[in-house]
Enzyme design. Sequence first.
Site, mmCIF file in Angstrom:
data_model
loop_
_atom_site.group_PDB
_atom_site.id
_atom_site.type_symbol
_atom_site.label_atom_id
_atom_site.label_comp_id
_atom_site.label_asym_id
_atom_site.label_seq_id
_atom_site.Cartn_x
_atom_site.Cartn_y
_atom_site.Cartn_z
ATOM 1 C CB THR A 101 81.152 -36.477 90.632
ATOM 2 O OG1 THR A 101 80.966 -37.805 89.526
ATOM 3 C CG2 THR A 101 81.394 -35.475 89.186
ATOM 4 C CG ASP A 117 86.431 -35.904 88.257
ATOM 5 O OD1 ASP A 117 86.470 -37.500 89.301
ATOM 6 O OD2 ASP A 117 85.376 -36.439 88.545
ATOM 7 N NE ARG A 119 89.524 -41.773 91.179
ATOM 8 C CZ ARG A 119 90.682 -41.719 92.159
ATOM 9 N NH1 ARG A 119 90.308 -42.147 93.185
ATOM 10 N NH2 ARG A 119 91.990 -42.065 91.763
ATOM 11 C CE LYS A 133 83.088 -38.963 86.872
ATOM 12 N NZ LYS A 133 83.725 -38.396 87.724
ATOM 13 N N GLY A 147 76.021 -37.994 90.403
ATOM 14 C CA GLY A 147 75.544 -39.035 91.450
ATOM 15 C C GLY A 147 75.531 -40.731 90.321
ATOM 16 C CB SER A 229 81.449 -36.337 96.097
ATOM 17 O OG SER A 229 82.306 -37.385 95.891
ATOM 18 C CG ASP A 266 85.546 -36.610 97.135
ATOM 19 O OD1 ASP A 266 84.985 -36.603 96.119
ATOM 20 O OD2 ASP A 266 85.687 -37.179 97.796
ATOM 21 C CB SER A 269 86.791 -36.606 92.655
ATOM 22 O OG SER A 269 85.599 -36.038 92.922
#
Lengths: 334, 216
Positions: A101, A117, A119, A133, A147, A229, A266, A269
Amino acid sequence: MQLNGCRSFRSMLGSPDISLANNAYWGIPSRRWDANAWKRQSSSAEQLPVLMSLFGGEMSLLRSPLQPPSPGFSFDLTERNAVLGRLLEGSPPPRPVKTGTTISGMVFRDGVVLGADTRATSGDVVADKMCAKIHRISANMYCCGAGTAADTQKTTDLLASNLALFSLNSQRAPRVLMAASILQDTLYRYGGQIGAHLILGGVDYSGAHLYTVGPYGSVDKLPFVSMGSGSMAALGILEDRYKPNMEVEEAKVLVRDSVQAGIMGDLGSGSNVDLCVITAQAVDYIRPYQESQYTNGRNRKYKYPPGTTALLSEKVVPLRMELVTEAVQRMETH
Amino acid sequence: MLEEQGPEWMSEEVKTGTTIIAVEFDGGVVLGSDSRVSAGASVVNRVMNKLSPLHDRIYCALSGSAADAQTIAETVNYQLDVHSMELGEDPLVCSAATLVKNISYQYKEELSAHLIVGGWDRRGGGQVYATLSGLLTRQPFALGGSGSSYVYGYLDAEYRAGAGRTDTQRLVVDTLSLAMSRDGSSGGVAYLVTIDGDGVEEKVFLGNELPTFYDQ
């Protein structure tokens, strides 16, 4: 090793209790965890046949499936994972669904802006392209979660329920500090087993506040944060362009840019950017604020016009209903 | 990122890899800390104030696991509140340090946090107590955290008994600056808290305000 028969630090502060209602509200530290409770709890009935078939009755911890499962979190599966790990020696153990994330947030002149984001990944596969999220905690508070997806959802749901009860009991809007303390209490109690990395933001009578809570129960209060992340990528943007008391449109663009940096830099994400702008007057939950530029449009129409399937014959059978009895029961409403 | 172990930040516990210092002077104490909180190789918070109040004139400095240290500080804060209400007056620094020591000793196998307690009370003036691993000892100065190893020699050489307030503040800032420049887990800004009979003074030294030495 335990001295003088004492219990663990976490259980020092009282007996384990699922309802946070009592101590957390009045500022009394209520971090409690019975060190042995997780060993006594049983796994739920569905897991029993799977486990029995895998280990042929090796698991003596399980109670009969006829008994209802105990309330609260069950950590039996940590034992199962350890046994599985030994059995599948060499190959990696199954991983939980994580929201790899990018989430970020910042305080601006009139309130806070939270961004995320959309995903959700399960290993190398995108499990959900449009997951949400940013979770609602109360009318004046929202919480982004990174997480383990299940952990963030459940923790924020529990927090929202408890704060709603508090509001009804005390006739007050909850403070952001209270929510952060409850999250800290809960996560500390479970010693890092709950993989929830949260960004909590909201506006209360004392102003706009932004907190970040880690899975072990550490809390930081900051003017801008990012987690997940993609947090390093997002933090670079925030560090460069954050200023105190920004205007709302500039703040929204900055948070969007920070999440975008995570999406581009990343692998965990991606997809869209959701924003949530919280001020003392209103909450603007913008989902999506920005759509992904990389989705392919559908090349063909998949809707079939009426008449595509030929109608060969038609038969109508009316269902005859009979009135058997009629009863009127008055409700006490006054 | 998508390798099997998952990224480091998922599994690393948040630690305050730290430098914390407390020094007594004639009439009070000075506590100092850096501001870096790390999780593995990344910095989670670069402006954390690790000097946490336990009571009006008693502060503690946090190091080790961030969650454990914050929890101990909040627990002792609550216990001291109750204690001072029962007494009807301000608690002694020694009482605060004893409460911290009790927790640190009884749960030493489960906790990984070290707190230094410093404050002023009417009976003993400025006092500094170290509570590492559950011992309780009063010292003229105490160091803690990963950065402390680099500056034991400096503080041993430069400490003067009976120094004044400004000299002690300068000593603490110099020591913090040296430790922060040598220890990778310490950095950011320097927080200073000076406690004496008249009250508490909190100061922040931003990066460019820190003293520089030989090669800086």
